[in-house]
Design a protein around this motif. Structure first.
Motif, short mmCIF file in Angstrom:
data_model
loop_
_atom_site.label_atom_id
_atom_site.label_comp_id
_atom_site.label_asym_id
_atom_site.label_seq_id
_atom_site.Cartn_x
_atom_site.Cartn_y
_atom_site.Cartn_z
N LEU A 35 0.83 -1.21 0.00
CA LEU A 35 0.00 0.00 0.00
C LEU A 35 0.86 1.26 0.00
O LEU A 35 0.55 2.24 -0.69
CB LEU A 35 -0.94 0.01 1.20
N ALA A 36 1.94 1.26 0.76
CA ALA A 36 2.85 2.42 0.78
C ALA A 36 3.47 2.64 -0.59
O ALA A 36 3.60 3.79 -1.05
CB ALA A 36 3.93 2.22 1.83
N PHE A 37 3.83 1.57 -1.27
CA PHE A 37 4.39 1.69 -2.61
C PHE A 37 3.37 2.27 -3.58
O PHE A 37 3.67 3.17 -4.36
CB PHE A 37 4.87 0.31 -3.10
N VAL A 38 2.13 1.76 -3.53
CA VAL A 38 1.08 2.23 -4.44
C VAL A 38 0.76 3.70 -4.17
O VAL A 38 0.55 4.48 -5.10
CB VAL A 38 -0.18 1.34 -4.32
N GLU A 39 0.76 4.09 -2.90
CA GLU A 39 0.48 5.49 -2.57
C GLU A 39 1.59 6.41 -3.07
O GLU A 39 1.35 7.58 -3.37
CB GLU A 39 0.30 5.65 -1.06
N ALA A 40 2.82 5.90 -3.16
CA ALA A 40 3.94 6.72 -3.61
C ALA A 40 3.98 6.87 -5.12
O ALA A 40 4.65 7.77 -5.64
CB ALA A 40 5.26 6.12 -3.12
N LEU A 41 3.28 6.04 -5.86
CA LEU A 41 3.32 6.09 -7.32
C LEU A 41 2.93 7.45 -7.91
O LEU A 41 3.60 7.91 -8.83
CB LEU A 41 2.46 4.99 -7.92
N PRO A 42 1.89 8.12 -7.41
CA PRO A 42 1.55 9.41 -8.01
C PRO A 42 2.65 10.46 -7.85
O PRO A 42 2.71 11.43 -8.60
CB PRO A 42 0.29 9.85 -7.27
N GLU A 43 3.55 10.28 -6.90
CA GLU A 43 4.62 11.25 -6.67
C GLU A 43 5.73 11.15 -7.71
O GLU A 43 6.53 12.06 -7.87
CB GLU A 43 5.21 11.05 -5.27
N VAL A 44 5.80 10.04 -8.41
CA VAL A 44 6.82 9.85 -9.43
C VAL A 44 6.36 10.54 -10.70
O VAL A 44 5.27 10.28 -11.20
CB VAL A 44 7.05 8.34 -9.70
N GLU A 45 7.19 11.45 -11.21
CA GLU A 45 6.82 12.17 -12.42
C GLU A 45 7.24 11.36 -13.64
O GLU A 45 8.35 10.85 -13.70
CB GLU A 45 7.47 13.54 -12.44
#
Length: 90
Positions: A35-45
């Motif tokens: 879940l932490a990984f999936v939540e961080a995905l939008p932060e990657v440009e």
């Protein structure tokens, strides 16, 4: 979002699983990391970095096993095919 032990037990009951306390702890830890990984995905440009190269081998066709070689590995075979337990009743 963090998966709580109560929510995990609710998911366990919905999926008809019976996990030991050790399995619950490991699953809770793994799911929270996912879940932490999936939540961080939008932060990657997009387009920020070059895609990695050289990490994957080139996909090239290679010869496979012959029917005889594959069936030699089967625990049960019948008339040139793998024999498996019946899954569906007709």
């Amino acid at each position: 979002m963090e998966l709580t032990p109560d929510l995990l037990r609710h998911l366990e009951s919905l999926s008809k699983l019976k996990l030991s306390p050790e399995e619950e702890a490991l699953l809770l830890q793994d799911l929270n990391r996912i879940l932490a990984f999936v939540e961080a995905l939008p932060e990657v440009e997009e387009g920020e970095e070059e895609p990695p190269t050289g990490r994957l081998r080139k996909d090239e066709p290679r010869p496979g096993l012959s029917q005889e070689e594959a069936l030699a590995l089967a625990p049960e075979r019948e008339e040139g095919f793998f024999r498996v337990p019946k899954v569906l009743e007709w």
